[in-house]
Design an enzyme around this catalytic site. Structure first.
Site, short mmCIF file in Angstrom:
data_model
loop_
_atom_site.label_atom_id
_atom_site.label_comp_id
_atom_site.label_asym_id
_atom_site.label_seq_id
_atom_site.Cartn_x
_atom_site.Cartn_y
_atom_site.Cartn_z
N LYS A 113 -11.83 -16.70 27.97
CA LYS A 113 -10.91 -17.76 27.52
C LYS A 113 -10.91 -18.93 28.50
CE LYS A 113 -7.83 -15.43 24.38
NZ LYS A 113 -6.45 -15.29 23.93
N LYS A 200 -18.62 -14.69 12.71
CA LYS A 200 -17.40 -14.05 12.21
C LYS A 200 -16.52 -15.11 11.53
CE LYS A 200 -13.71 -12.00 14.62
NZ LYS A 200 -13.10 -11.19 15.66
N LYS A 203 -11.00 -19.48 11.96
CA LYS A 203 -10.50 -20.84 11.68
C LYS A 203 -11.13 -21.86 12.60
CE LYS A 203 -6.44 -21.94 10.52
NZ LYS A 203 -5.00 -22.14 10.63
P1 AMP Z 1 -7.24 -13.58 16.03
O1 AMP Z 1 -6.13 -14.50 15.62
O2 AMP Z 1 -8.60 -14.15 15.92
O3 AMP Z 1 -6.97 -12.95 17.38
O4 AMP Z 1 -7.21 -12.37 15.01
C1 AMP Z 1 -6.09 -11.58 14.74
C2 AMP Z 1 -6.56 -10.25 14.19
O5 AMP Z 1 -7.44 -10.42 13.08
C3 AMP Z 1 -7.34 -9.42 15.23
O6 AMP Z 1 -7.00 -8.06 15.05
C4 AMP Z 1 -8.78 -9.65 14.85
O7 AMP Z 1 -9.61 -8.56 15.22
C5 AMP Z 1 -8.71 -9.79 13.32
N1 AMP Z 1 -9.79 -10.68 12.83
C6 AMP Z 1 -9.94 -11.99 13.09
N2 AMP Z 1 -11.04 -12.50 12.47
C7 AMP Z 1 -11.61 -11.47 11.80
C8 AMP Z 1 -12.78 -11.33 10.97
N3 AMP Z 1 -13.57 -12.37 10.68
N4 AMP Z 1 -13.06 -10.11 10.47
C9 AMP Z 1 -12.27 -9.05 10.74
N5 AMP Z 1 -11.17 -9.10 11.51
C10 AMP Z 1 -10.82 -10.29 12.04
#
Ligand code: AMP
Length: 336
Positions: A113, A200, A203
């Site tokens: 990060k 992946k 956003k």
């Molecule tokens: P984040 O806001 O990116 O930290 O994501 C929040 C949750 O959603 C975490 O548990 C991530 O592992 C899951 N997540 C985010 N993007 C994806 C994706 N493209 N496919 C599967 N899980 C996701």
């Protein structure tokens, strides 16, 4: 007498709208776990402060995330807002003192990060909070004596830290007080961007890379229609096609999944057929979620109050833990 259910705890940062990847990769699973476990889920607004953010958006995004979680099937009584339970921050301070600086220095996500920040802006400010936030996560988990934490692979190291902190605390204060939380790995549905299936769904990649589950049905259909399938350079099933099959499975269209997979194996699959099934599947999957979200938004006050009440209820456990911890560490004399 029935056995006490195990505790599950998981948290999410209020970083804007949930997308299809968040839903299928995490939140849907959270909703399902409620049938089997005593679940507590948090919107962790204090964590958001560790990276650059806009103060004017934080409150709004926090409620928005809470409402979206309700729309996705999280029960209101299981949901809390972190900043409404100040005991998390107090426990975080105490736990920081049973965790060495060297141990925190091993956290790879801090380095990732910090680099991300530097990439965006070379003068960016890497906060002490960013360094310290795994301790806050440990407090979020340990304060509820969570048995299980549903996580993805990216959070394994942080959960190990929580376990180490629990162990160290129990050892230092000579009591098996904190539960050692275990990871809960469920089927790992990693959803890829429809526009670039090498990446992946996220956003941060931009508008066309994520599916908004609360968005317009026509937009979902358009996005699926224009999804990248074969780029011609992968052996076996391409990531784009695999992603479409995963989405079909995740939206519960098992019959279509089997038939189309047979077509694929015979070499007779038409991508337009696959896309049209996926689009129908996703539209059906998202419709009740969007309808519920609209319903919640039409009476925000009622749902805000519900979450405030549940945060208050959940806070009782946090208060009890903090009192016991303060006694153990010598801050509070039980007789005072
Ligand atoms: P984040 O806001 O990116 O930290 O994501 C929040 C949750 O959603 C975490 O548990 C991530 O592992 C899951 N997540 C985010 N993007 C994806 C994706 N493209 N496919 C599967 N899980 C996701």
């Amino acid at each position: 007498m029935s056995e006490k259910k195990k505790n599950v705890l998981s948290c999410i940062q209020p970083t804007g709208d949930l997308h299809l990847g968040n839903y299928l990769g995490a939140v849907k699973n959270w909703a399902d776990l409620q049938k089997k476990y005593d679940c507590t889920y948090g919107v962790v607004d204090y964590h958001t402060m560790t990276m650059p953010y806009k103060a004017k958006n934080l409150r709004e995004n926090t409620w928005k995330m809470a409402f979206q979680l309700l729309a996705c099937g999280i029960d209101d009584e299981n949901l809390f807002i972190q900043s409404l339970i100040p005991e998390h921050a107090e426990l975080c301070w105490i736990l920081g003192n049973v965790c060495s600086h060297g141990r925190l220095n091993l956290m790879t996500q801090f380095k990732d990060k910090a680099l991300q920040l530097k990439d965006k802006d070379k003068d960016a400010f890497v906060s002490g909070g960013l360094f310290y936030y795994p301790v806050m996560q440990a407090a979020d988990i340990l304060i509820y004596h969570a048995d299980y934490v549903p996580i993805g692979k990216d959070q394994v190291q942080h959960l190990e830290l929580s376990r180490d902190i629990a162990q160290r605390f129990n050892h230092q204060f000579d009591k098996e007080y904190f539960t050692h939380p275990e990871p809960l790995f469920t089927k790992n549905t990693k959803i890829l961007s429809l526009a670039n299936p090498e990446k992946k769904m996220s956003k941060s990649l931009g508008e066309k890379h994520y599916v908004n589950i609360f968005g317009d049905e026509n937009r979902i259909r358009k996005q699926v229609k224009s999804a990248v399938t074969d780029t011609g350079d992968s052996e076996g099933m391409s990531p784009g096609v695999q992603n479409l099959f995963d989405l079909l499975e995740a939206s519960g269209r098992m019959e279509a999944h089997t038939t189309l997979l047979e077509d694929y194996e015979k070499g007779t699959l038409r991508y337009s057929d696959l896309k049209s099934e996926v689009a129908d599947g996703l539209v059906e999957l998202c419709r009740p979620i969007r309808e519920r979200y609209d319903e919640i938004n039409s009476d925000k006050k009622k749902f805000k109050n519900k979450i405030k009440d549940s945060s208050n209820d959940i806070r009782k456990t946090a208060r009890k833990t903090l009192r016991e911890v303060k006694e153990l560490v010598g801050i509070l004399n039980p007789k005072d």
